[in-house]
Design a protein around this motif. Structure first.
Motif, PDB file in Angstrom:
ATOM      1  N   CYS A  42       0.839  -1.197   0.000  1.00 59.93           N
ATOM      2  CA  CYS A  42       0.000   0.000   0.000  1.00 59.93           C
ATOM      3  C   CYS A  42       0.875   1.248   0.000  1.00 59.93           C
ATOM      4  O   CYS A  42       1.815   1.360   0.790  1.00 59.93           O
ATOM      5  N   THR A  43       0.561   2.196  -0.884  1.00 57.42           N
ATOM      6  CA  THR A  43       1.332   3.445  -0.947  1.00 57.42           C
ATOM      7  C   THR A  43       0.945   4.396   0.177  1.00 57.42           C
ATOM      8  O   THR A  43       1.622   5.395   0.407  1.00 57.42           O
ATOM      9  N   ARG A  47       1.323  -1.326   4.146  1.00 58.99           N
ATOM     10  CA  ARG A  47       1.093  -2.740   4.405  1.00 58.99           C
ATOM     11  C   ARG A  47       1.271  -3.559   3.133  1.00 58.99           C
ATOM     12  O   ARG A  47       0.793  -3.182   2.060  1.00 58.99           O
ATOM     13  N   PHE A  48       1.917  -4.727   3.287  1.00 56.96           N
ATOM     14  CA  PHE A  48       2.022  -5.663   2.174  1.00 56.96           C
ATOM     15  C   PHE A  48       0.736  -6.472   2.068  1.00 56.96           C
ATOM     16  O   PHE A  48       0.006  -6.649   3.062  1.00 56.96           O
ATOM     17  N   ALA A  49       0.461  -6.962   0.854  1.00 57.99           N
ATOM     18  CA  ALA A  49      -0.756  -7.739   0.614  1.00 57.99           C
ATOM     19  C   ALA A  49      -0.441  -8.920  -0.290  1.00 57.99           C
ATOM     20  O   ALA A  49       0.559  -8.942  -0.995  1.00 57.99           O
ATOM     21  N   ALA A  58      -7.083  -2.069   3.833  1.00 50.30           N
ATOM     22  CA  ALA A  58      -7.127  -1.362   5.109  1.00 50.30           C
ATOM     23  C   ALA A  58      -7.498   0.104   4.961  1.00 50.30           C
ATOM     24  O   ALA A  58      -8.286   0.644   5.751  1.00 50.30           O
ATOM     25  N   CYS A  59      -6.915   0.775   3.948  1.00 50.33           N
ATOM     26  CA  CYS A  59      -7.139   2.230   3.844  1.00 50.33           C
ATOM     27  C   CYS A  59      -7.609   2.676   2.461  1.00 50.33           C
ATOM     28  O   CYS A  59      -7.756   3.878   2.214  1.00 50.33           O
ATOM     29  N   LEU A  60      -7.805   1.716   1.536  1.00 51.39           N
ATOM     30  CA  LEU A  60      -8.299   1.993   0.182  1.00 51.39           C
ATOM     31  C   LEU A  60      -7.345   2.864  -0.639  1.00 51.39           C
ATOM     32  O   LEU A  60      -7.752   3.478  -1.617  1.00 51.39           O
TER      33      LEU A  60
END
Length: 407
Positions: A42-43, A47-49, A58-60
């Motif tokens: 996530c930029t 968090r890695f996914a 988590a935060c879109l």
């Protein structure tokens, strides 16, 4: 010892693993094809996914690939004795597991031998036979060359029959040595213009398993004659045919030399692909004796166009375009095409180019290493890597710098 196939048995039709992926997931295939372990991150929150999401759960925020730690812990392990998918059923038993990555997410992975719940493992991002990115987990430092699941995702030359198309290439002799060391069953080396002296003939003859054969990629008849003799036996084809001729558009012999380079580099690849490609794609599922890889040794100047290499760069650019069509044809049989982008080599025609140049041994080792890792693209040489990095960052600046002769 290689056991000959029973000629009465039917050659199995190629089957591929499930290949449906989202458009965003192809970013992972690009990373796996270059040997990078990059995961979706996530930029916004960092968090890695896994797998590749369209947005962060988590935060879109938007998601981009980022280098990630390779460590993980096995949560559970399963051996599928009768998988539902036909590809895996033919290769059963197949080990899969659930792991907890050190970087955060959990993932279902292909599992190496002797991995049990609680074990620490190292993850690899690899391409399966459908060309899609998958995760493979194995114990750290464990030799995987004998594992059949790992074998399915690589193109290890061990016990394979390999064709090198041009014995006069600077990397041909070191490549034959490296393949013999890697355990290739037979190494067939094409000799263009066989009537001319080949200074390395005795050195080739001294390598176990090497055979020299006449092959001129500029001749339809020569390519077709060789394909009739060995086309059904080649399991790895390494196309080293090249004709380096530096010179800009205004050089006296520019048109003639560009035409010659196109005949060898671009149309030579087309001739090889037309007769060897279908045979290799048709044998992609022929067990341990199946075709696994095609390697095109290309110049980085096919991607980064230097005015002083106008005709030569155009020929390699055309070959790279043909390579994409060939990759699609070979992929139907699960055969991988690996593109090797090299900087200027130690060939005499690159005498005036600045150092560092690529030696034959370095190029040969990179090819064999790429095969053993199952890669799709290998970049060889500091100059080639630097040019491609600069091209990705600022294409127009690279164009201006090359126009001024600055590499």
């Amino acid at each position: 010892m290689r056991i000959k196939k029973n000629p009465v048995l039917r050659t199995r039709r190629p089957l591929l693993p499930p290949g449906a992926r989202s458009r965003a997931a192809h970013l992972l295939a690009a990373a796996a094809g270059q040997g990078r372990f990059d995961l979706p991150c996530c930029t916004g929150c960092g968090r890695f996914a896994w797998p590749m999401p369209e947005l962060c759960a988590a935060c879109l925020s938007e998601v981009a690939l980022k280098p990630a730690p390779t460590g993980a812990t096995v949560i559970s392990a399963t051996t599928a004795e009768v998988p539902a998918d036909s590809y895996f059923r033919e290769r059963a038993p197949w080990r899969v597991g659930l792991v907890q990555m050190d970087c955060g997410p959990q993932a279902v992975v292909h599992l190496g031998p002797d991995c049990a719940p609680g074990d620490k493992v190292a993850l690899s991002l690899m391409l399966d036979r459908a060309g899609q990115a998958v995760l493979f987990a194995a114990k750290k430092g464990q030799a995987m060359t004998a594992d059949p699941q790992w074998h399915e995702m690589t193109a290890n030359p061990r016990d394979r029959r390999v064709l090198i198309t041009d014995a006069r290439h600077v990397a041909a002799l070191p490549l034959a040595c490296a393949l013999a060391k890697a355990g290739a069953a037979a190494i067939l080396v094409g000799v263009p213009e066989d009537w001319k002296p080949l200074p390395t003939r005795e050195a080739f003859a001294a390598i176990p398993g090497v055979s020299l054969l006449p092959l001129d990629v500029i001749s339809d008849r020569s390519v077709e004659d060789l394909a009739r003799d060995i086309g059904g036996k080649v399991e790895i084809l390494i196309n080293t045919a090249d004709l380096p001729r530096p010179g800009g558009l205004g050089a006296p012999a520019a048109a003639a030399e560009a035409r010659q380079a196109m005949e060898v580099v671009a149309f030579g690849l087309m001739r090889l692909a037309r007769v060897f490609g279908p045979a290799m794609a048709g044998r992609g599922a022929d067990g341990d004796k199946g075709a696994v890889a095609w390697v095109n040794v290309a110049s980085v100047f096919g991607r980064v166009h230097a005015p002083g290499l106008a005709g030569y760069g155009a020929a390699h650019a055309a070959a790279l375009a043909y390579g994409q069509a060939l990759r699609a044809d070979l992929a139907q049989g699960g055969v991988r095409l690996m593109t090797v982008l090299s900087g200027p080599t130690e060939d005499d025609w690159f005498q005036t180019f600045p150092q560092p140049k690529v030696g034959g041994s370095a190029l040969a080792n990179a090819i064999v290493s790429g095969l053993m890792k199952g890669l799709e693209e290998v970049v060889v040489g500091d100059l080639a890597r630097d040019l491609l990095d600069r091209l990705a960052e600022n294409p127009k600046a690279v164009e201006r710098e090359l126009a001024q002769g600055r590499f």
